[in-house]
Design a protein around this motif. Structure first.
Motif, PDB file in Angstrom:
ATOM      1  N   GLY A 209       0.811  -1.208   0.000  1.00  0.00           N
ATOM      2  CA  GLY A 209       0.000   0.000   0.000  1.00  0.00           C
ATOM      3  C   GLY A 209       0.843   1.255   0.000  1.00  0.00           C
ATOM      4  N   ILE A 210       1.931   1.245   0.769  1.00  0.00           N
ATOM      5  CA  ILE A 210       2.805   2.414   0.809  1.00  0.00           C
ATOM      6  C   ILE A 210       3.491   2.624  -0.540  1.00  0.00           C
ATOM      7  CG2 ILE A 210       4.908   3.353   1.859  1.00  0.00           C
ATOM      8  CD1 ILE A 210       4.008   2.041   4.479  1.00  0.00           C
ATOM      9  N   LEU A 211       3.903   1.542  -1.173  1.00  0.00           N
ATOM     10  CA  LEU A 211       4.529   1.649  -2.493  1.00  0.00           C
ATOM     11  C   LEU A 211       3.553   2.217  -3.519  1.00  0.00           C
ATOM     12  CD1 LEU A 211       6.571  -1.683  -2.560  1.00  0.00           C
ATOM     13  CD2 LEU A 211       7.493   0.642  -2.457  1.00  0.00           C
ATOM     14  N   GLN A 212       2.289   1.879  -3.393  1.00  0.00           N
ATOM     15  CA  GLN A 212       1.276   2.421  -4.307  1.00  0.00           C
ATOM     16  C   GLN A 212       1.129   3.929  -4.129  1.00  0.00           C
ATOM     17  OE1 GLN A 212      -2.086  -0.021  -3.266  1.00  0.00           O
ATOM     18  NE2 GLN A 212      -1.572  -1.640  -4.742  1.00  0.00           N
ATOM     19  N   VAL A 213       1.167   4.391  -2.874  1.00  0.00           N
ATOM     20  CA  VAL A 213       1.086   5.832  -2.622  1.00  0.00           C
ATOM     21  C   VAL A 213       2.348   6.529  -3.155  1.00  0.00           C
ATOM     22  CG1 VAL A 213       0.872   7.629  -0.864  1.00  0.00           C
ATOM     23  CG2 VAL A 213      -0.377   5.485  -0.598  1.00  0.00           C
ATOM     24  N   LYS A 214       3.498   5.862  -3.024  1.00  0.00           N
ATOM     25  CA  LYS A 214       4.749   6.433  -3.519  1.00  0.00           C
ATOM     26  C   LYS A 214       4.733   6.609  -5.038  1.00  0.00           C
ATOM     27  CE  LYS A 214       8.570   6.843  -1.895  1.00  0.00           C
ATOM     28  NZ  LYS A 214       9.377   8.041  -1.524  1.00  0.00           N
ATOM     29  N   GLN A 215       3.979   5.776  -5.714  1.00  0.00           N
ATOM     30  CA  GLN A 215       3.875   5.930  -7.165  1.00  0.00           C
ATOM     31  C   GLN A 215       3.178   7.239  -7.519  1.00  0.00           C
ATOM     32  OE1 GLN A 215       1.902   2.380  -8.561  1.00  0.00           O
ATOM     33  NE2 GLN A 215       3.746   1.124  -8.422  1.00  0.00           N
ATOM     34  N   ALA A 220       7.503  11.921  -1.760  1.00  0.00           N
ATOM     35  CA  ALA A 220       7.046  11.880  -0.368  1.00  0.00           C
ATOM     36  C   ALA A 220       8.010  11.088   0.500  1.00  0.00           C
ATOM     37  CB  ALA A 220       5.656  11.266  -0.285  1.00  0.00           C
ATOM     38  N   ALA A 221       8.221  11.567   1.712  1.00  0.00           N
ATOM     39  CA  ALA A 221       8.983  10.811   2.707  1.00  0.00           C
ATOM     40  C   ALA A 221       8.025   9.895   3.462  1.00  0.00           C
ATOM     41  CB  ALA A 221       9.673  11.755   3.678  1.00  0.00           C
ATOM     42  N   VAL A 222       8.537   8.759   3.888  1.00  0.00           N
ATOM     43  CA  VAL A 222       7.730   7.773   4.611  1.00  0.00           C
ATOM     44  C   VAL A 222       8.146   7.786   6.077  1.00  0.00           C
ATOM     45  CG1 VAL A 222       7.070   5.353   4.787  1.00  0.00           C
ATOM     46  CG2 VAL A 222       7.523   6.360   2.535  1.00  0.00           C
ATOM     47  N   LEU A 223       7.181   8.085   6.956  1.00  0.00           N
ATOM     48  CA  LEU A 223       7.416   8.137   8.399  1.00  0.00           C
ATOM     49  C   LEU A 223       6.689   6.963   9.037  1.00  0.00           C
ATOM     50  CD1 LEU A 223       8.066  11.020   7.389  1.00  0.00           C
ATOM     51  CD2 LEU A 223       7.082  11.904   9.502  1.00  0.00           C
ATOM     52  N   VAL A 224       7.406   6.147   9.795  1.00  0.00           N
ATOM     53  CA  VAL A 224       6.846   4.888  10.296  1.00  0.00           C
ATOM     54  C   VAL A 224       7.119   4.725  11.781  1.00  0.00           C
ATOM     55  CG1 VAL A 224       6.889   2.368  10.069  1.00  0.00           C
ATOM     56  CG2 VAL A 224       7.166   3.804   8.038  1.00  0.00           C
ATOM     57  N   HIS A 225       6.099   4.304  12.508  1.00  0.00           N
ATOM     58  CA  HIS A 225       6.266   3.943  13.917  1.00  0.00           C
ATOM     59  C   HIS A 225       6.858   2.529  13.994  1.00  0.00           C
ATOM     60  CE1 HIS A 225       5.342   3.031  18.104  1.00  0.00           C
ATOM     61  NE2 HIS A 225       5.129   4.322  18.281  1.00  0.00           N
ATOM     62  N   PRO A 226       7.810   2.280  14.909  1.00  0.00           N
ATOM     63  CA  PRO A 226       8.493   0.978  14.943  1.00  0.00           C
ATOM     64  C   PRO A 226       7.645  -0.197  15.407  1.00  0.00           C
ATOM     65  CG  PRO A 226       9.236   2.360  16.747  1.00  0.00           C
ATOM     66  CD  PRO A 226       8.410   3.239  15.859  1.00  0.00           C
ATOM     67  N   GLU A 227       6.372   0.025  15.758  1.00  0.00           N
ATOM     68  CA  GLU A 227       5.479  -1.106  16.029  1.00  0.00           C
ATOM     69  C   GLU A 227       4.987  -1.750  14.729  1.00  0.00           C
ATOM     70  OE1 GLU A 227       2.233  -0.122  18.667  1.00  0.00           O
ATOM     71  OE2 GLU A 227       3.538   1.070  19.949  1.00  0.00           O
ATOM     72  N   SER A 228       5.358  -1.183  13.595  1.00  0.00           N
ATOM     73  CA  SER A 228       4.912  -1.694  12.301  1.00  0.00           C
ATOM     74  C   SER A 228       5.753  -2.899  11.872  1.00  0.00           C
ATOM     75  CB  SER A 228       5.009  -0.589  11.241  1.00  0.00           C
ATOM     76  OG  SER A 228       4.296   0.558  11.633  1.00  0.00           O
ATOM     77  N   THR A 251      11.646  18.689  10.216  1.00  0.00           N
ATOM     78  CA  THR A 251      13.026  18.818   9.741  1.00  0.00           C
ATOM     79  C   THR A 251      13.234  18.277   8.331  1.00  0.00           C
ATOM     80  OG1 THR A 251      13.590  16.715  10.828  1.00  0.00           O
ATOM     81  CG2 THR A 251      13.950  18.732  12.089  1.00  0.00           C
ATOM     82  N   LEU A 252      12.404  17.365   7.882  1.00  0.00           N
ATOM     83  CA  LEU A 252      12.555  16.831   6.530  1.00  0.00           C
ATOM     84  C   LEU A 252      12.220  17.899   5.491  1.00  0.00           C
ATOM     85  CD1 LEU A 252      10.866  13.325   6.980  1.00  0.00           C
ATOM     86  CD2 LEU A 252      13.277  13.706   6.399  1.00  0.00           C
ATOM     87  N   PRO A 253      12.941  17.922   4.389  1.00  0.00           N
ATOM     88  CA  PRO A 253      12.640  18.904   3.343  1.00  0.00           C
ATOM     89  C   PRO A 253      11.412  18.548   2.508  1.00  0.00           C
ATOM     90  CG  PRO A 253      14.444  17.498   2.645  1.00  0.00           C
ATOM     91  CD  PRO A 253      14.144  17.124   4.066  1.00  0.00           C
ATOM     92  N   ASN A 254      10.989  17.289   2.558  1.00  0.00           N
ATOM     93  CA  ASN A 254       9.872  16.808   1.736  1.00  0.00           C
ATOM     94  C   ASN A 254       8.588  17.554   2.058  1.00  0.00           C
ATOM     95  OD1 ASN A 254      11.815  14.636   2.682  1.00  0.00           O
ATOM     96  ND2 ASN A 254      11.052  13.711   0.794  1.00  0.00           N
ATOM     97  N   GLN A 255       7.833  17.886   1.005  1.00  0.00           N
ATOM     98  CA  GLN A 255       6.564  18.589   1.172  1.00  0.00           C
ATOM     99  C   GLN A 255       5.377  17.637   1.284  1.00  0.00           C
ATOM    100  OE1 GLN A 255       6.180  22.075   1.673  1.00  0.00           O
ATOM    101  NE2 GLN A 255       8.349  21.599   2.050  1.00  0.00           N
ATOM    102  N   GLN A 256       5.589  16.365   0.984  1.00  0.00           N
ATOM    103  CA  GLN A 256       4.552  15.343   1.168  1.00  0.00           C
ATOM    104  C   GLN A 256       5.100  14.269   2.119  1.00  0.00           C
ATOM    105  OE1 GLN A 256       5.580  15.455  -2.420  1.00  0.00           O
ATOM    106  NE2 GLN A 256       4.422  17.341  -2.650  1.00  0.00           N
TER     107      GLN A 256
END
Length: 340
Positions: A209-215, A220-228, A251-256
């Motif tokens: 699902g995340i890869l689909q959004v990245k397409q 976009a930067a991906v921010l993930v909680h370590p319980e994943s 702090t990330l430069p990414n706008q998405q």
């Protein structure tokens, strides 16, 4: 009854949430604010609660934070009554650290799949099999499990604590989240035996699902909680606790930003980065009705109606045996001292 069955049983007990119009919300806001003042109480809310609960905490001089900072704020605040908008283990933690104060939980039925999946009798027997190991438990556990532990940690300091213990030659028992445990193990190379627990929200996130959004949003930067799960962590630009993810968003430069944690975090994260686009990471429940997808169903029980009744509800008060408090406070204090 196995752990999965216990969790499913608890989920079935969750009532349908009350839908309120804006006038009702305004009336409840005013009522709750007046009650907090009259009872000389302070409201602390977790990042995963509903936006209106977080807004009310801010507006009344309370606090919105992760579980560690909620408890710390409650202990340091002059109020003699702490109202906790979160889940059961958060109310217990507040009471353990402030036993002289009255602690009220907005929803006494609000719990956590990690807490449910680590019952004290089973966990104690598990620990007894490895008497030479240091017991480290996540904050998402009952007071009894904390009392059985040597250390309590939150996700914000888990890696640092395990690294500290490993440097001393300690072998570790970790509970209850297996995904967070494996992430820590990989980062520190510590000798760890893991309890097999998981968060029903974070376990829903899927790499596909995340890869689909990245397409659609390749920058976009991906921010993930370590319980994943590990496959989701592998796609992350940043892995961190709730507070760490909010700081990373700034702090990330990414706008998405694609965010793989409970969507309740969007309230504070959007405050921190008002000009950035926040995207909810897809879950396994895409296209289906699901009670956990990207939002904890127990956190969702903390609504304005329940909060307006907290002072009149005798079930709201968190009561813990003094002996249990005495045993649980030691590993919790180690956590607080370590972060300082």
């Amino acid at each position: 009854m196995d752990h999965a069955a216990v969790i499913e049983h608890q989920l079935k007990k969750i009532p349908l949430l009350t839908q309120l119009n804006e006038l009702d919300k305004k009336t409840l806001f005013e009522t709750i604010a007046a009650d907090l003042k009259a009872h000389r109480a302070v409201l602390v809310a977790h990042y995963y609660t509903e936006p209106e609960i977080q807004a009310l905490a801010e507006a009344t001089g309370g606090y919105v934070a992760d579980s560690l900072e909620m408890a710390r704020f409650g202990r340091q605040h002059s109020a003699q009554t702490i109202v906790v908008a979160g889940v059961k283990f958060m109310g217990e933690t507040a009471k353990i650290l402030s036993p002289e104060k009255r602690v009220l939980l907005v929803q006494s039925e609000a719990t956590c799949s990690l807490d449910l999946g680590c019952p004290i009798d089973e966990f104690s027997a598990f620990c007894d099999q490895y008497p030479d190991r240091t017991v480290v438990v996540y904050a998402n556990t009952s007071a009894a499990v904390k009392a059985r532990a040597d250390w309590v940690v939150t996700s914000s300091i888990a890696v640092d604590v395990i690294e500290y213990l490993a440097d001393q030659g300690k072998k570790i028992i970790w509970a209850p989240d297996k995904h967070l445990g494996r992430y820590i193990q990989q980062k520190t190379q510590a000798d760890m035996i893991l309890w097999e627990g998981a968060c029903i929200v974070h376990e829903e996130f899927k790499a596909r699902g995340i890869l689909q959004v990245k397409q659609v949003y390749p920058n976009a930067a991906v921010l993930v909680h370590p319980e994943s799960p590990a496959a989701v962590l592998a796609l992350a630009d940043v892995i961190g606790s709730t507070s760490q993810l909010i700081r990373a968003a700034q702090t990330l430069p990414n706008q998405q930003l694609i965010v793989a944690t409970d969507r309740g975090i969007f309230y504070k994260m959007q405050q921190a980065v008002p000009n950035k686009l926040l995207l909810e990471a897809p879950t396994a429940g895409e296209g289906a009705t699901c009670r956990s997808c990207a939002h904890c169903p127990w956190m969702a029980m903390n609504d304005l109606v329940a909060l307006s009744q907290v002072f009149a509800n005798p079930m709201s008060e968190v009561l813990i045996d003094s002996d249990l408090i005495g045993r649980a406070v030691t590993p919790l204090q180690r956590m607080l001292d370590f972060k300082q």
